[in-house]
Design a protein around this motif. Structure first.
Motif, short mmCIF file in Angstrom:
data_model
loop_
_atom_site.label_atom_id
_atom_site.label_comp_id
_atom_site.label_asym_id
_atom_site.label_seq_id
_atom_site.Cartn_x
_atom_site.Cartn_y
_atom_site.Cartn_z
N VAL A 157 0.87 -1.18 0.00
CA VAL A 157 0.00 0.00 0.00
C VAL A 157 0.90 1.23 0.00
O VAL A 157 1.76 1.37 0.87
N SER A 158 0.75 2.09 -0.97
CA SER A 158 1.63 3.25 -1.10
C SER A 158 1.47 4.20 0.07
O SER A 158 0.44 4.22 0.75
N TYR A 159 2.51 5.00 0.32
CA TYR A 159 2.44 6.01 1.37
C TYR A 159 1.23 6.92 1.14
O TYR A 159 0.48 7.22 2.07
N LYS A 160 1.04 7.32 -0.10
CA LYS A 160 -0.05 8.24 -0.43
C LYS A 160 -1.41 7.63 -0.11
O LYS A 160 -2.27 8.29 0.50
N ASP A 161 -1.62 6.37 -0.52
CA ASP A 161 -2.91 5.74 -0.27
C ASP A 161 -3.17 5.54 1.22
O ASP A 161 -4.30 5.68 1.69
N LEU A 162 -2.13 5.22 1.96
CA LEU A 162 -2.29 5.08 3.41
C LEU A 162 -2.67 6.41 4.05
O LEU A 162 -3.59 6.48 4.88
N ILE A 163 -1.95 7.44 3.68
CA ILE A 163 -2.24 8.76 4.25
C ILE A 163 -3.65 9.21 3.90
O ILE A 163 -4.41 9.68 4.75
N ASN A 164 -4.03 9.06 2.62
CA ASN A 164 -5.38 9.47 2.20
C ASN A 164 -6.45 8.64 2.88
O ASN A 164 -7.51 9.15 3.25
N GLY A 165 -6.18 7.33 3.05
CA GLY A 165 -7.16 6.45 3.65
C GLY A 165 -7.36 6.70 5.13
O GLY A 165 -8.45 6.48 5.66
N TRP A 215 -6.12 9.79 6.93
CA TRP A 215 -6.31 11.20 7.29
C TRP A 215 -7.08 12.02 6.25
O TRP A 215 -7.54 13.11 6.54
N GLY A 216 -7.17 11.51 5.02
CA GLY A 216 -7.81 12.28 3.96
C GLY A 216 -6.77 12.99 3.12
O GLY A 216 -5.66 13.30 3.57
N GLY A 248 -2.65 17.21 5.02
CA GLY A 248 -1.32 17.76 5.22
C GLY A 248 -0.37 16.77 5.89
O GLY A 248 0.81 17.08 6.10
N GLN A 249 -0.85 15.59 6.21
CA GLN A 249 0.02 14.56 6.80
C GLN A 249 1.08 14.14 5.78
O GLN A 249 0.83 14.12 4.58
N ASP A 250 2.31 13.81 6.27
CA ASP A 250 3.38 13.44 5.36
C ASP A 250 3.93 12.06 5.72
O ASP A 250 3.49 11.42 6.68
#
Length: 231
Positions: free
Chosen positions: A175-183, A185-186, A190-192
């Motif tokens: 699971v990509s960093y981006k997909d985890l963050i979006n899933g 926090w949305g 602004g989460q990194d």
């Protein structure tokens, strides 16, 4: 990994590429999936088959999706319906919900958010079966939001739990960093990646104490994280 799903989801969407993508993702998560590319096909499925949830686009070739919602509600008040469409005006949302839709999601959408909305609708149906994800010594009861390792409850924060659940739902896949963050926090949070790493480290500290669960979560450098299969 054992998943107790037997629910049937009906997809109604004239966009075959979009329909096939979602069908594959849901099938991989052990849902039974029916698909239709016209309003009439979708209505026929609903009448003839046992359908537990419907996901439909409003833009259909033979009839507007709003009319489909109204027609289905004329004979079935219980089946949950989620609108998944590019139409994002307030008027469309209000009319869909007033017509009987349970939820409204606009395209492009985040897969993990949509999956969460699907789970929410199934929880509302109050299925009697246990809602468990099992991977070796790890058990996630996502009905009660409780995590166990070797039979002992592990206390996770809300964000740690959400991360672990997404990884478990994608067992064996990165699971990509981006997909985890979006899933979790949305997309506008602004989460990194650095913040994500802190939470993953917290999860590992809590669930990988026992040698039998070492390396449960793998780091795929430059890509994301993957939960490994455990015996």
């Amino acid at each position: 990994m054992k998943r107790p799903y037997t629910q049937t989801i009906l997809l109604i969407d004239e966009d075959k590429e979009s329909l096939n993508y979602l069908k594959n993702e849901l099938t991989n998560r052990k849902y039974k999936v029916l698909s239709a590319t016209t309003a009439q096909e979708g209505i026929d499925f609903t009448i003839k088959a046992i359908v537990d949830l419907i996901i439909l686009d409003l833009n259909l070739p033979d009839k507007d999706g709003l009319a489909v919602i109204e027609f289905i509600r004329s004979f079935n008040n219980n089946v949950p319906m989620i609108v998944l469409t590019k139409r994002n005006s307030i008027d469309d949302k209000v009319m869909a919900l007033d017509s009987g839709a349970n939820d409204y999601v606009t395209k492009p959408y985040n897969l993990f958010e949509l999956l969460a909305r699907i789970r929410k609708e199934f929880r509302y149906l109050k299925e009697e079966e246990e809602h468990l994800i099992t991977n070796g010594p790890l058990v996630i009861d996502y009905g009660d939001k409780v995590v166990y390792v070797n039979g002992k409850e592990v206390h996770l924060t809300n964000f740690e739990y959400k991360i672990l659940l997404i990884l478990a739902e994608n067992l064996g896949r990165t699971v990509s960093y981006k997909d985890l963050i979006n899933g979790v926090w949305g997309s506008t949070s602004g989460q990194d990646q650095n913040g994500l790493r802190v939470f993953v480290a917290g999860i590992r500290k809590k669930i990988e104490k026992d040698l039998t669960t070492r390396k449960l979560i793998r780091t795929c450098v430059g890509h994301g994280y993957r939960m490994e299969y455990m015996d």
